[in-house]
Design a protein around this motif. Sequence first.
Motif, PDB file in Angstrom:
ATOM      1  N   ASP A   1     -25.739   7.236  52.391  1.00 38.84           N
ATOM      2  CA  ASP A   1     -24.691   6.275  51.579  1.00 38.84           C
ATOM      3  C   ASP A   1     -23.312   6.789  51.772  1.00 38.84           C
ATOM      4  N   TYR A   2     -23.201   7.960  51.511  1.00 35.75           N
ATOM      5  CA  TYR A   2     -22.066   8.609  51.385  1.00 35.75           C
ATOM      6  C   TYR A   2     -21.849   9.829  52.300  1.00 35.75           C
ATOM      7  N   TRP A   3     -20.664  10.064  52.756  1.00 38.55           N
ATOM      8  CA  TRP A   3     -20.327  11.033  53.625  1.00 38.55           C
ATOM      9  C   TRP A   3     -19.113  12.007  53.068  1.00 38.55           C
ATOM     10  N   GLY A   4     -19.275  13.263  53.172  1.00 40.13           N
ATOM     11  CA  GLY A   4     -18.025  14.196  53.106  1.00 40.13           C
ATOM     12  C   GLY A   4     -17.026  14.033  54.250  1.00 40.13           C
ATOM     13  N   GLN A   5     -15.963  14.747  54.018  1.00 45.74           N
ATOM     14  CA  GLN A   5     -14.906  14.780  55.059  1.00 45.74           C
ATOM     15  C   GLN A   5     -15.215  15.943  56.358  1.00 45.74           C
ATOM     16  N   GLY A   6     -15.966  16.698  56.006  1.00 43.07           N
ATOM     17  CA  GLY A   6     -16.488  17.600  56.963  1.00 43.07           C
ATOM     18  C   GLY A   6     -15.544  19.025  57.014  1.00 43.07           C
ATOM     19  N   THR A   7     -16.246  19.909  57.445  1.00 46.65           N
ATOM     20  CA  THR A   7     -15.637  21.451  57.473  1.00 46.65           C
ATOM     21  C   THR A   7     -15.883  21.902  58.851  1.00 46.65           C
ATOM     22  N   GLN A   8     -14.967  22.362  59.412  1.00 44.81           N
ATOM     23  CA  GLN A   8     -15.145  23.076  60.803  1.00 44.81           C
ATOM     24  C   GLN A   8     -15.743  24.401  60.818  1.00 44.81           C
TER      25      GLN A   8
ATOM     26  N   LEU B   1     -29.795  15.164  49.828  1.00 42.70           N
ATOM     27  CA  LEU B   1     -28.372  15.757  50.293  1.00 42.70           C
ATOM     28  C   LEU B   1     -28.681  16.274  51.944  1.00 42.70           C
ATOM     29  N   GLY B   2     -27.940  15.583  52.729  1.00 45.61           N
ATOM     30  CA  GLY B   2     -28.268  16.227  54.128  1.00 45.61           C
ATOM     31  C   GLY B   2     -26.719  16.793  54.533  1.00 45.61           C
ATOM     32  N   TRP B   3     -27.328  17.621  55.710  1.00 41.81           N
ATOM     33  CA  TRP B   3     -26.062  18.115  56.449  1.00 41.81           C
ATOM     34  C   TRP B   3     -26.118  17.740  57.831  1.00 41.81           C
ATOM     35  N   PHE B   4     -25.331  17.243  58.525  1.00 44.72           N
ATOM     36  CA  PHE B   4     -25.189  16.948  59.820  1.00 44.72           C
ATOM     37  C   PHE B   4     -23.802  17.665  60.630  1.00 44.72           C
ATOM     38  N   ARG B   5     -23.890  17.574  61.894  1.00 52.60           N
ATOM     39  CA  ARG B   5     -22.701  18.450  62.600  1.00 52.60           C
ATOM     40  C   ARG B   5     -22.479  17.347  63.970  1.00 52.60           C
ATOM     41  N   GLN B   6     -21.041  17.487  64.350  1.00 52.01           N
ATOM     42  CA  GLN B   6     -20.858  17.046  65.534  1.00 52.01           C
ATOM     43  C   GLN B   6     -19.943  18.136  66.316  1.00 52.01           C
ATOM     44  N   ALA B   7     -20.151  18.319  67.520  1.00 50.17           N
ATOM     45  CA  ALA B   7     -19.398  19.285  68.225  1.00 50.17           C
ATOM     46  C   ALA B   7     -18.634  18.239  69.261  1.00 50.17           C
ATOM     47  N   PRO B   8     -17.505  18.742  69.685  1.00 50.99           N
ATOM     48  CA  PRO B   8     -16.589  18.064  70.649  1.00 50.99           C
ATOM     49  C   PRO B   8     -17.300  17.577  71.893  1.00 50.99           C
ATOM     50  N   GLY B   9     -17.163  16.402  72.002  1.00 48.19           N
ATOM     51  CA  GLY B   9     -17.820  15.388  73.250  1.00 48.19           C
ATOM     52  C   GLY B   9     -19.294  15.173  72.758  1.00 48.19           C
ATOM     53  N   LYS B  10     -19.835  15.524  71.761  1.00 48.41           N
ATOM     54  CA  LYS B  10     -21.035  15.225  71.473  1.00 48.41           C
ATOM     55  C   LYS B  10     -21.532  14.229  70.315  1.00 48.41           C
ATOM     56  N   GLU B  11     -22.707  13.815  70.194  1.00 43.75           N
ATOM     57  CA  GLU B  11     -23.057  12.690  69.060  1.00 43.75           C
ATOM     58  C   GLU B  11     -23.098  13.781  67.967  1.00 43.75           C
ATOM     59  N   ARG B  12     -22.897  13.188  66.783  1.00 44.89           N
ATOM     60  CA  ARG B  12     -23.311  13.631  65.519  1.00 44.89           C
ATOM     61  C   ARG B  12     -24.853  13.651  65.515  1.00 44.89           C
ATOM     62  N   GLU B  13     -25.434  15.329  64.978  1.00 45.34           N
ATOM     63  CA  GLU B  13     -26.681  15.367  64.844  1.00 45.34           C
ATOM     64  C   GLU B  13     -27.109  16.104  63.509  1.00 45.34           C
ATOM     65  N   PHE B  14     -28.323  15.760  63.169  1.00 46.09           N
ATOM     66  CA  PHE B  14     -28.917  16.058  61.874  1.00 46.09           C
ATOM     67  C   PHE B  14     -28.978  17.659  62.070  1.00 46.09           C
ATOM     68  N   VAL B  15     -28.673  18.483  60.784  1.00 45.94           N
ATOM     69  CA  VAL B  15     -28.957  19.943  60.668  1.00 45.94           C
ATOM     70  C   VAL B  15     -29.975  20.230  59.555  1.00 45.94           C
TER      71      VAL B  15
ATOM     72  N   ALA C   1     -19.033  23.383  65.377  1.00 41.21           N
ATOM     73  CA  ALA C   1     -18.879  22.040  65.257  1.00 41.21           C
ATOM     74  C   ALA C   1     -18.234  21.659  63.767  1.00 41.21           C
ATOM     75  N   VAL C   2     -18.041  20.242  63.636  1.00 39.98           N
ATOM     76  CA  VAL C   2     -17.746  19.968  62.389  1.00 39.98           C
ATOM     77  C   VAL C   2     -19.033  19.540  61.473  1.00 39.98           C
ATOM     78  N   TYR C   3     -19.125  20.173  60.517  1.00 40.83           N
ATOM     79  CA  TYR C   3     -20.100  20.039  59.407  1.00 40.83           C
ATOM     80  C   TYR C   3     -20.237  18.952  58.249  1.00 40.83           C
ATOM     81  N   TYR C   4     -20.565  18.049  58.486  1.00 42.52           N
ATOM     82  CA  TYR C   4     -20.556  16.998  57.210  1.00 42.52           C
ATOM     83  C   TYR C   4     -21.657  17.018  56.372  1.00 42.52           C
ATOM     84  N   CYS C   5     -21.476  16.773  55.010  1.00 37.09           N
ATOM     85  CA  CYS C   5     -22.560  16.473  53.920  1.00 37.09           C
ATOM     86  C   CYS C   5     -22.824  14.979  53.915  1.00 37.09           C
ATOM     87  N   ALA C   6     -23.924  14.809  53.298  1.00 30.40           N
ATOM     88  CA  ALA C   6     -24.339  13.202  53.214  1.00 30.40           C
ATOM     89  C   ALA C   6     -25.116  13.136  52.087  1.00 30.40           C
TER      90      ALA C   6
END
Length: 125
Positions: A113-120, A33-47, A91-96
């Motif tokens: 393989d699979y991603w969640g919808q994100g939480t701010q 299980l991984g967590w990633f985040r994406q801030a406005p104007g930035k690419e998604r990054e591994f957390v 950022a918006v945080y996503y699990c995968a």
Amino acid sequence: VQLQASGGGLVQAGGSLRLSCTASGLVFSDCVLGWFRQAPGKEREFVAAIDRRGRSTDYQTSVQGRFTISRDNAKDTVYPQMNSLKPEDTAVYYCASDRTTATGRLMRFLVYDYWGQGTQVTVSS
């Protein structure tokens, strides 16, 4: 397969939040299980990521020592505990999930393989 992330919100700098991500439709205990985040104007990054057994974790340098990832395979849920939050954590945080035996730093390079919808998550200064 569904990954449902929750726990985001608004917090002041220095505060804490505990996110959660509950999975359904997959064999949770077989998955990294991984967590990633994406801030406005930035690419998604591994957390952070945790291996299928909860014995191996990996963190992005900027969150090392502040974030702790854990999982409960009986509840099909993964929990990133985020402490000492900074405005740059906003950022918006996503699990995968990815069905793999990978551990350690390999987990940040997986093609999940699979991603969640994100939480701010918003951290005010």
